[in-house]
Design an enzyme around this catalytic site. Structure first.
Site, PDB file in Angstrom:
ATOM      1  N   SER A 124      19.654  54.219  22.169  1.00 35.96           N
ATOM      2  CA  SER A 124      19.535  54.865  23.478  1.00 35.96           C
ATOM      3  C   SER A 124      20.380  54.163  24.525  1.00 35.96           C
ATOM      4  O   SER A 124      20.643  54.728  25.579  1.00 35.96           O
ATOM      5  CB  SER A 124      18.074  54.902  23.925  1.00 35.96           C
ATOM      6  N   HIS A 145      21.312  60.991  19.538  1.00 33.35           N
ATOM      7  CA  HIS A 145      20.259  60.427  20.396  1.00 33.35           C
ATOM      8  C   HIS A 145      19.149  61.459  20.604  1.00 33.35           C
ATOM      9  O   HIS A 145      19.261  62.361  21.428  1.00 33.35           O
ATOM     10  CB  HIS A 145      20.864  59.989  21.734  1.00 33.35           C
ATOM     11  N   GLU A 157      21.485  64.243  22.155  1.00 33.86           N
ATOM     12  CA  GLU A 157      22.829  63.938  22.641  1.00 33.86           C
ATOM     13  C   GLU A 157      23.675  63.521  21.434  1.00 33.86           C
ATOM     14  O   GLU A 157      23.326  62.554  20.743  1.00 33.86           O
ATOM     15  CB  GLU A 157      22.781  62.798  23.668  1.00 33.86           C
ATOM     16  N   ASN A 195      20.387  59.197  30.563  1.00 31.69           N
ATOM     17  CA  ASN A 195      20.018  57.917  31.167  1.00 31.69           C
ATOM     18  C   ASN A 195      21.004  57.474  32.243  1.00 31.69           C
ATOM     19  O   ASN A 195      20.692  56.613  33.063  1.00 31.69           O
ATOM     20  CB  ASN A 195      19.881  56.829  30.096  1.00 31.69           C
TER      21      ASN A 195
HETATM   22  P1  NAI Z   1      10.241  50.917  16.948  1.00 32.05           P
HETATM   23  O1  NAI Z   1      10.076  49.496  17.272  1.00 32.05           O
HETATM   24  O2  NAI Z   1       9.064  51.827  17.073  1.00 32.05           O
HETATM   25  O3  NAI Z   1      10.792  51.059  15.451  1.00 32.05           O
HETATM   26  C1  NAI Z   1      11.861  50.320  14.942  1.00 32.05           C
HETATM   27  C2  NAI Z   1      11.638  50.158  13.461  1.00 32.05           C
HETATM   28  O4  NAI Z   1      12.800  49.598  12.885  1.00 32.05           O
HETATM   29  C3  NAI Z   1      10.458  49.250  13.130  1.00 32.05           C
HETATM   30  O5  NAI Z   1       9.599  49.885  12.216  1.00 32.05           O
HETATM   31  C4  NAI Z   1      11.141  48.024  12.511  1.00 32.05           C
HETATM   32  O6  NAI Z   1      10.354  47.435  11.501  1.00 32.05           O
HETATM   33  C5  NAI Z   1      12.392  48.635  11.942  1.00 32.05           C
HETATM   34  N1  NAI Z   1      13.458  47.682  11.734  1.00 32.05           N
HETATM   35  C6  NAI Z   1      13.824  46.662  12.534  1.00 32.05           C
HETATM   36  N2  NAI Z   1      14.870  45.998  12.003  1.00 32.05           N
HETATM   37  C7  NAI Z   1      15.171  46.643  10.842  1.00 32.05           C
HETATM   38  C8  NAI Z   1      16.155  46.433   9.854  1.00 32.05           C
HETATM   39  N3  NAI Z   1      17.003  45.421   9.946  1.00 32.05           N
HETATM   40  N4  NAI Z   1      16.208  47.289   8.813  1.00 32.05           N
HETATM   41  C9  NAI Z   1      15.320  48.296   8.718  1.00 32.05           C
HETATM   42  N5  NAI Z   1      14.354  48.525   9.625  1.00 32.05           N
HETATM   43  C10 NAI Z   1      14.282  47.705  10.679  1.00 32.05           C
HETATM   44  O7  NAI Z   1      11.454  51.419  17.834  1.00 32.05           O
HETATM   45  P2  NAI Z   1      11.796  52.908  18.302  1.00 32.05           P
HETATM   46  O8  NAI Z   1      11.193  53.137  19.634  1.00 32.05           O
HETATM   47  O9  NAI Z   1      11.523  53.843  17.216  1.00 32.05           O
HETATM   48  O10 NAI Z   1      13.363  52.785  18.547  1.00 32.05           O
HETATM   49  C11 NAI Z   1      14.283  52.802  17.491  1.00 32.05           C
HETATM   50  C12 NAI Z   1      15.649  53.144  18.019  1.00 32.05           C
HETATM   51  O11 NAI Z   1      15.595  54.396  18.702  1.00 32.05           O
HETATM   52  C13 NAI Z   1      16.205  52.160  19.021  1.00 32.05           C
HETATM   53  O12 NAI Z   1      17.597  52.083  18.845  1.00 32.05           O
HETATM   54  C14 NAI Z   1      15.860  52.786  20.357  1.00 32.05           C
HETATM   55  O13 NAI Z   1      16.715  52.383  21.376  1.00 32.05           O
HETATM   56  C15 NAI Z   1      16.061  54.248  20.029  1.00 32.05           C
HETATM   57  N6  NAI Z   1      15.335  55.196  20.884  1.00 32.05           N
HETATM   58  C16 NAI Z   1      14.046  54.955  21.282  1.00 32.05           C
HETATM   59  C17 NAI Z   1      13.383  55.884  22.073  1.00 32.05           C
HETATM   60  C18 NAI Z   1      11.977  55.656  22.497  1.00 32.05           C
HETATM   61  O14 NAI Z   1      11.520  56.316  23.450  1.00 32.05           O
HETATM   62  N7  NAI Z   1      11.218  54.776  21.843  1.00 32.05           N
HETATM   63  C19 NAI Z   1      14.027  57.129  22.523  1.00 32.05           C
HETATM   64  C20 NAI Z   1      15.349  57.311  21.968  1.00 32.05           C
HETATM   65  C21 NAI Z   1      15.975  56.360  21.222  1.00 32.05           C
END
Ligand code: NAI
Length: 515
Positions: A124, A145, A157, A195
């Protein structure tokens, strides 16, 4: 137009957190087998358990059939090793937001997949160009995105980095569309579209608060009741989390080499420092504790309205106010006149805001009186129920009551603001339109995609560029010019492109309100 990935082809989602689990559901609902991978033990199992619960609840609520739910659950399978993703036609990475970790994991994904596989990131805030720089074939790397919650939010996006090939970006776009989403295209720039363009929504609210124009509740009430936004900036920052909002603000500001339009605000930082992160900690701008009492927006008491008014000249975007006055039993006498339109009654001159304060208007005597009041922009004159007004410092003490009575006759709750340039809604919308125009000017996205993204990604009642067109592009330029003069800050500079043409395709000469 490029084709989406083939129907029924496997999709891999790497990272089984909030976003990864949601994206896996979206891909499975579109009929793709999905491999879900996570580096943390138990993360995939938890995501699959949560998916099962979501499916059961959606069947119970009649949102989908039991067969559909069963097929989605069958299609999403956990995988224990990245190499199992090898057959995927599309891999979407949704792991932790860390450039180095993403680069490392993506290099590994690249190793295990076919050279034609599209590799996407759900980042993001990181640069797609920067993430791609570690890849052997960055042409097939693209940002997809999704917004949270991915199964619900329609916008995606599609972000092209410097090395992304058109064919892969177009295929990612077509795939998102095939999955029932509304994709938009943009270049990899700080904050992408949503954003980036949304920053003034928070920034102008914060500055209004700082300037003492009104309190949080009143600013929020004006943004919803007059601006047609679902939530005001303070309620929304509390919902998103002050820490998350501040992190995005800082990131866009830093990545744009400190463009003052995006400057974060010290109030955000101090609330974060105090641990007041919004709803999740029970307190942010508002108090959510058990004994919290909701404050009311400041609203003027009832006053008697005028029996008749004179409407001089063309009121432009504010013209529909006259219909509401007529519906409220006020006689409206239309007087042809040149110059900016205004309403005269009981010795008061009422002016739609043009970015100048009522006090400045009175001081320049262009209207020949000190009894001057200004009012704010309204999104939809049929449904708006509140309006912000300000009176000149020079005005007689009963001016405010007269103005309140007039708008109350037309069915508005009236909030008095300190006499600040552009008041609340106009100031915010003019800045949103300026930031959106800058984005078009430097090729971030098309005007149409920006408007679509802001309606769907943030639920704005209109896209900022289409809104500026409705206000009148020249009028929007005037508002920005006047705010620029008033504040003396580069933040309010007028984008050159906005001076030259309407961004949604209408030529200035065709506009009714552009004078
Ligand atoms: P989250 O913390 O809920 O999930 C991330 C997951 O990735 C976790 O389950 C973690 O164990 C796993 N992980 C971490 N390192 C890893 C690796 N090396 N290999 C495999 N898995 C790994 O985070 P979330 O919120 O789902 O965000 C994920 C991505 O999406 C980020 O890049 C974030 O910026 C983006 N994003 C988040 C939004 C939100 O509102 N939470 C909205 C849009 C994009």
């Amino acid at each position: 137009m490029a084709a989406p990935i083939p129907p029924g082809s496997p999709v891999a989602v790497v990272g089984a957190g909030t976003m990864g689990a949601g994206i896996a559901q979206v891909a499975a609902a579109a009929g793709h087998p999905v491999f879900l991978f996570d580096s943390v033990d138990g993360a995939v199992d938890k995501a699959l358990d949560d998916l099962r619960l979501r499916m059961e609840s959606s069947v119970a609520r009649g949102r989908r059939s039991a067969d559909e739910a069963a097929s989605i659950l069958e299609l999403v399978v956990g995988c224990g090793w990245l190499a199992e993703c090898a057959t995927a036609a599309l891999v979407i990475e949704a792991i932790v937001e860390d450039l180095d970790v993403k680069r490392e994991v993506l290099a590994e994904i690249e190793e295990h997949t076919d050279p034609e596989t599209i590799i996407a990131t759900n980042t993001s805030s990181l640069s797609v160009t920067a993430i791609a720089s570690g890849l052997a074939k960055p042409q097939r790397f693209v940002g997809m995105h999704f917004f949270n919650p991915a199964p619900v939010m329609p916008l995606v996006e599609i972000v092209s980095g410097a090395a992304t090939s058109e064919v892969y970006a177009a295929s990612a776009y077509a795939t998102a569309a095939e999955w029932g989403k509304q994709p938009v295209r943009c270049a990899s720039t700080p904050g992408f579209i949503v954003n980036r363009v949304a920053r003034p929504f928070y920034g102008e609210g914060l500055r209004l608060l700082d300037e003492g124009a009104a309190d949080e509740v009143t600013i929020d009430a004006v943004m919803t009741g007059s601006g047609g936004f679902r939530m005001g900036p303070f309620a929304l920052m509390d919902l998103v989390g002050l820490d998350v909002n501040l992190a995005v603000s800082k990131s866009v500001f830093a990545q744009s080499f400190h463009d003052s339009r995006f400057a974060p605000h010290t109030r955000q930082q101090s609330l974060v420092d105090a641990g007041r992160l919004g709803r999740k900690t029970g307190r942010g701008f508002y108090d959510y504790g058990p004994s919290a009492q909701a404050d009311d927006a400041s609203t003027l008491p009832e006053h008697v309205g005028p029996a008749e008014v004179e409407a001089h000249g063309d009121l432009g975007w504010a013209a529909p106010l006259l219909d509401r006055l007529i519906d409220g039993g006020v006689r409206v006498d239309r007087v042809p006149a040149g110059g900016p339109g205004h309403i005269i009654f009981d010795g008061v001159h009422l002016v739609p805001t043009n970015g100048t304060t009522a006090t400045e208007l009175a001081a320049t005597h262009t209207l020949g009186t000190g009894e001057i009041a200004v009012f704010d922009l309204v999104h939809d004159w049929d449904t708006a129920n509140r309006i912000a007004v300000a009176v000149a410092d020079q005005a007689a003490p009963d001016t405010l009551g007269k103005v309140a009575g007039l708008f109350q006759a037309a069915g508005f709750a009236v909030s008095r603001l300190d006499d600040s340039p552009g008041l609340v809604v106009m100031r915010t919308v003019a800045q949103l339109a300026a930031v959106a125009t800058d984005a078009v000017a430097v090729g971030v996205a098309t005007a149409e995609d920006i408007d679509t993204a802001m309606r769907l990604g943030t639920n704005y009642p209109s896209g900022p560029l289409e809104w500026a067109d409705r206000i009148g592009v020249r009028q929007t330029v005037t508002v920005l010019d006047n705010m620029h003069g008033s504040f003396g800050e580069d933040r309010y500079r007028v984008p050159g492109l906005m001076r030259r043409r309407s961004l949604t395709g209408r030529h200035l000469s065709e506009g009714e309100n552009d004078g």
